[in-house]
Write a protein that holds these residues in place. Structure first.
Motif, mmCIF file in Angstrom:
data_model
loop_
_atom_site.group_PDB
_atom_site.id
_atom_site.type_symbol
_atom_site.label_atom_id
_atom_site.label_comp_id
_atom_site.label_asym_id
_atom_site.label_seq_id
_atom_site.Cartn_x
_atom_site.Cartn_y
_atom_site.Cartn_z
ATOM 1 N N MET A 300 0.821 -1.209 0.000
ATOM 2 C CA MET A 300 0.000 0.000 0.000
ATOM 3 C C MET A 300 0.862 1.268 0.000
ATOM 4 N N PHE A 301 1.927 1.274 0.808
ATOM 5 C CA PHE A 301 2.750 2.485 0.963
ATOM 6 C C PHE A 301 4.242 2.159 0.856
ATOM 7 N N ASP A 302 5.029 3.175 0.479
ATOM 8 C CA ASP A 302 6.472 3.076 0.655
ATOM 9 C C ASP A 302 6.746 2.929 2.157
ATOM 10 N N GLU A 303 7.800 2.153 2.486
ATOM 11 C CA GLU A 303 8.106 1.892 3.899
ATOM 12 C C GLU A 303 9.504 2.437 4.208
ATOM 13 N N ASN A 304 9.537 3.646 4.787
ATOM 14 C CA ASN A 304 10.814 4.348 4.933
ATOM 15 C C ASN A 304 11.710 3.790 6.039
ATOM 16 N N GLY A 316 5.580 1.065 -2.653
ATOM 17 C CA GLY A 316 4.240 1.548 -2.341
ATOM 18 C C GLY A 316 3.429 1.974 -3.558
ATOM 19 N N LEU A 317 2.104 1.740 -3.468
ATOM 20 C CA LEU A 317 1.175 2.208 -4.498
ATOM 21 C C LEU A 317 0.683 3.621 -4.195
ATOM 22 N N PHE A 318 0.762 4.002 -2.919
ATOM 23 C CA PHE A 318 0.289 5.318 -2.490
ATOM 24 C C PHE A 318 1.378 6.029 -1.702
ATOM 25 N N ASN A 319 1.320 7.360 -1.733
ATOM 26 C CA ASN A 319 2.204 8.186 -0.917
ATOM 27 C C ASN A 319 1.638 8.287 0.499
ATOM 28 N N PRO A 320 2.479 8.678 1.474
ATOM 29 C CA PRO A 320 1.981 8.765 2.855
ATOM 30 C C PRO A 320 0.770 9.697 3.023
ATOM 31 N N ASP A 321 0.616 10.680 2.130
ATOM 32 C CA ASP A 321 -0.559 11.559 2.217
ATOM 33 C C ASP A 321 -1.787 10.959 1.537
ATOM 34 N N LYS A 322 -1.681 9.670 1.153
ATOM 35 C CA LYS A 322 -2.765 8.886 0.542
ATOM 36 C C LYS A 322 -2.998 9.216 -0.934
ATOM 37 N N SER A 323 -2.182 10.101 -1.490
ATOM 38 C CA SER A 323 -2.305 10.363 -2.932
ATOM 39 C C SER A 323 -1.708 9.184 -3.698
#
Length: 331
Positions: A300-304, A316-323
């Motif tokens: 779902m998200f990049d995992e920093n 990730g398919l989405f950025n942390p801001d859900k965009s």
């Protein structure tokens, strides 16, 4: 009147087909980051995007609470560090009571993954089968037999993968996997497999073209395959057949492509891979042509907070801001 009924029938059947295709794809909830939305916001994002399946890597009670009455199907993970404790039958019963029974039927738990990518030489390897058996017994005792118990493997357990029909588990993996396959057969459970054409491509660029990995190759190769995903998946099916698992279905419990950080990792390639995989999962493979292929995109998200290699942080398919990072249509 009969024409109207016929039209309604056509509409219903086409709707059902689209729903089936859409529901063949879920997304893993990678949560190894310190900049991610709340659990409720994440589940709301799944719902708003029409993503009907989620994989949780551990029994995260915040996520389970957020999933209540969402109708989202769940792969619930037993973390690798909990496997040893679950070789004790009472501990397995307690685990099922706390994380499964307490949330059923409001949370649609479909599979329990007892461990993820355990290798035959790892300290946890001897715990997988007894933990599987104990969790299965606890599930049965709780009258939750609709939930299937399995484990997730990676493709390093395959000793030979090409041509796909010659797929076989390695000598090192054979003794480990055979009893697990027997367990799956006995209980009608699928095998969960993490399938990554990206890594196969990166590690063998002299033999594997980027187009073959991205589903953009035109025409079949000499053994009848048009893409690497099908070739990998069918090599696992072939390996299963050779250890008595001909009737075991494979659920692709992870598959993804990074957007940066290494060879072939770009937003363009990742967009192509994910978009084509979503479409492809509605069908089947040469060996198992009757789809859809139940597939979970990673993630779902990049995992920093993930460690090197750098690509691990950019699936990730989405950025942390859900965009959205990519324009993908899940339904």
């Amino acid at each position: 009147m009969s024409i109207i009924l016929m039209l309604v029938g056509v509409l219903l059947s086409s709707t059902a087909f689209e729903f089936t295709g859409a529901q063949s794809v879920g997304v893993c909830y990678g949560a190894n980051g310190n900049n991610l939305p709340t659990k409720q916001a994440v589940v709301d994002l799944y719902k708003s995007k029409g993503i009907g399946k989620i994989r949780l890597y551990n029994p995260d009670e915040g996520a389970l609470q957020a999933l209540k009455d969402s109708n989202i199907e769940v792969i619930l993970g037993v973390s690798n560090d909990a496997l040893n404790s679950l070789t004790n039958a009472q501990s397995a019963t307690d685990w099922v009571n706390k994380y499964v029974k307490a949330y059923s039927p409001n949370v649609k738990i479909k599979y329990i993954s007892v461990g993820n990518e355990i290798h035959p030489d790892s300290p946890e390897a001897n715990s997988v089968l007894p933990a599987l058996q104990n969790i299965q017994n606890a599930i049965s005792s709780a009258n939750l037999g609709q939930i299937k118990v399995s484990t997730a493997i990676d493709t390093t357990l395959i000793g030979k993968s090409y041509p796909p029909n010659d797929g076989v588990f390695s000598d090192a993996a054979s003794g480990y996997i055979k009893p697990i396959v027997n367990f799956l057969v006995s209980n009608g459970s699928p095998l969960l497999a993490n399938v990554y054409p990206y890594f196969s491509y990166v590690n063998n660029q002299q033999s594997i073209g980027l187009d073959y990995a991205l589903f953009t190759k035109q025409g079949n190769n000499e053994v009848g395959y048009q893409n690497l995903f099908d070739a990998i998946l069918d090599s696992i099916y072939a390996a299963l057949e050779k250890v008595g698992g001909s009737n075991v279905k494979i659920v692709v419990s992870e598959s993804g492509w990074p957007s940066q950080g290494g060879t072939g990792a770009s937003v363009g390639n990742a967009q192509t891979y994910y978009g084509n995989l979503i479409k492809h999962a509605k069908g089947g493979t040469p060996k198992r042509p009757n789809g859809p292929i139940e597939t979970y995109l990673f993630a779902m998200f990049d995992e920093n907070l993930k460690t090197d290699p750098e690509t691990e942080r950019y699936f990730g398919l989405f950025n942390p801001d859900k965009s959205p990072k990519y324009q993908l249509n899940f339904n």
